[in-house]
Design a protein around this motif. Structure first.
Motif, mmCIF file in Angstrom:
data_model
loop_
_atom_site.group_PDB
_atom_site.id
_atom_site.type_symbol
_atom_site.label_atom_id
_atom_site.label_comp_id
_atom_site.label_asym_id
_atom_site.label_seq_id
_atom_site.Cartn_x
_atom_site.Cartn_y
_atom_site.Cartn_z
ATOM 1 N N ASP A 1 0.810 -1.223 0.000
ATOM 2 C CA ASP A 1 0.000 0.000 0.000
ATOM 3 C C ASP A 1 0.847 1.278 0.000
ATOM 4 O OD1 ASP A 1 0.954 0.194 2.617
ATOM 5 O OD2 ASP A 1 -1.020 -0.054 3.553
ATOM 6 N N GLY A 2 2.187 1.121 0.055
ATOM 7 C CA GLY A 2 3.081 2.263 0.008
ATOM 8 C C GLY A 2 3.130 3.098 1.276
ATOM 9 N N MET A 3 2.634 2.572 2.389
ATOM 10 C CA MET A 3 2.576 3.346 3.630
ATOM 11 C C MET A 3 3.809 3.172 4.523
ATOM 12 S SD MET A 3 -0.137 5.012 3.190
ATOM 13 C CE MET A 3 -0.303 5.787 4.783
ATOM 14 N N LYS A 4 4.561 2.057 4.358
ATOM 15 C CA LYS A 4 5.741 1.808 5.195
ATOM 16 C C LYS A 4 6.887 1.304 4.339
ATOM 17 C CE LYS A 4 3.071 -0.519 8.202
ATOM 18 N NZ LYS A 4 2.760 -1.505 9.205
ATOM 19 N N ILE A 5 8.091 1.624 4.792
ATOM 20 C CA ILE A 5 9.302 1.122 4.131
ATOM 21 C C ILE A 5 10.167 0.415 5.167
ATOM 22 C CG2 ILE A 5 10.582 3.281 4.479
ATOM 23 C CD1 ILE A 5 11.870 2.712 1.674
ATOM 24 N N CYS A 6 10.818 -0.653 4.727
ATOM 25 C CA CYS A 6 11.784 -1.356 5.569
ATOM 26 C C CYS A 6 13.131 -1.298 4.850
ATOM 27 C CB CYS A 6 11.366 -2.807 5.791
ATOM 28 S SG CYS A 6 12.501 -3.684 6.894
ATOM 29 N N ILE A 7 14.142 -0.832 5.589
ATOM 30 C CA ILE A 7 15.497 -0.734 5.060
ATOM 31 C C ILE A 7 16.370 -1.669 5.879
ATOM 32 C CG2 ILE A 7 17.441 0.807 4.602
ATOM 33 C CD1 ILE A 7 15.316 3.131 4.753
ATOM 34 N N VAL A 8 17.113 -2.543 5.196
ATOM 35 C CA VAL A 8 18.028 -3.453 5.891
ATOM 36 C C VAL A 8 19.447 -3.228 5.399
ATOM 37 C CG1 VAL A 8 16.265 -5.208 6.277
ATOM 38 C CG2 VAL A 8 17.724 -5.380 4.279
ATOM 39 N N TYR A 9 20.387 -3.411 6.314
ATOM 40 C CA TYR A 9 21.808 -3.299 6.016
ATOM 41 C C TYR A 9 22.456 -4.656 6.218
ATOM 42 C CZ TYR A 9 20.816 1.669 6.337
ATOM 43 O OH TYR A 9 20.281 2.917 6.144
ATOM 44 N N GLU A 10 23.553 -4.900 5.498
ATOM 45 C CA GLU A 10 24.231 -6.191 5.574
ATOM 46 C C GLU A 10 24.606 -6.588 6.993
ATOM 47 O OE1 GLU A 10 27.591 -6.036 2.982
ATOM 48 O OE2 GLU A 10 26.379 -6.358 1.186
ATOM 49 N N ASP A 11 24.915 -5.605 7.838
ATOM 50 C CA ASP A 11 25.370 -5.910 9.204
ATOM 51 C C ASP A 11 24.239 -6.270 10.163
ATOM 52 O OD1 ASP A 11 24.158 -3.457 9.669
ATOM 53 O OD2 ASP A 11 25.954 -2.498 10.493
ATOM 54 N N GLY A 12 22.982 -6.276 9.689
ATOM 55 C CA GLY A 12 21.852 -6.664 10.521
ATOM 56 C C GLY A 12 21.006 -5.507 11.023
ATOM 57 N N ALA A 13 21.375 -4.278 10.689
ATOM 58 C CA ALA A 13 20.572 -3.126 11.095
ATOM 59 C C ALA A 13 19.297 -3.060 10.264
ATOM 60 C CB ALA A 13 21.367 -1.837 10.936
ATOM 61 N N VAL A 14 18.171 -2.785 10.931
ATOM 62 C CA VAL A 14 16.864 -2.692 10.279
ATOM 63 C C VAL A 14 16.194 -1.395 10.727
ATOM 64 C CG1 VAL A 14 14.570 -3.736 10.048
ATOM 65 C CG2 VAL A 14 16.582 -5.200 10.280
ATOM 66 N N ILE A 15 15.635 -0.669 9.767
ATOM 67 C CA ILE A 15 14.854 0.530 10.069
ATOM 68 C C ILE A 15 13.525 0.418 9.329
ATOM 69 C CG2 ILE A 15 14.700 3.041 9.840
ATOM 70 C CD1 ILE A 15 17.791 3.067 9.796
ATOM 71 N N VAL A 16 12.431 0.648 10.047
ATOM 72 C CA VAL A 16 11.100 0.686 9.443
ATOM 73 C C VAL A 16 10.565 2.097 9.627
ATOM 74 C CG1 VAL A 16 8.738 -0.195 9.523
ATOM 75 C CG2 VAL A 16 10.666 -1.762 9.793
#
Length: 85
Positions: free
Chosen positions: A7-22
């Protein structure tokens, strides 16, 4: 890697080292977490209620939309040289 919900309301960004941001579409950070694993890809479930994190070791870790661990699913291939890309 990064993916938007269907629905385009949330984004999840992941980094190789295991960091996650929503984050939300309006730019607010909803949550962040340091997972104790290397990450290679991310995908939202079609309803946006679960997030799938793929590892270079061929595992998929499932979390709910708030960052709580749900389950782990190993991926298998008959080709011993196959890699997740």
């Amino acid at each position: 890697d990064m993916k938007w919900t269907a629905d385009g309301m949330k984004i999840c960004i992941v980094y190789e080292d295991g960091a996650v941001i929503v984050g939300s579409v309006d730019g607010n950070r909803l949550w962040g977490k340091e997972l104790k694993m290397m990450l290679q890809f991310v995908e939202w479930s079609p309803d946006g209620k679960q997030i799938l994190f793929g590892t270079p070791q061929g595992e998929v870790h499932i979390y709910d939309q708030m960052g709580n661990y749900v389950n782990k699913v190993p991926l298998f291939s008959e080709d011993a040289t196959a890699k997740i890309v």
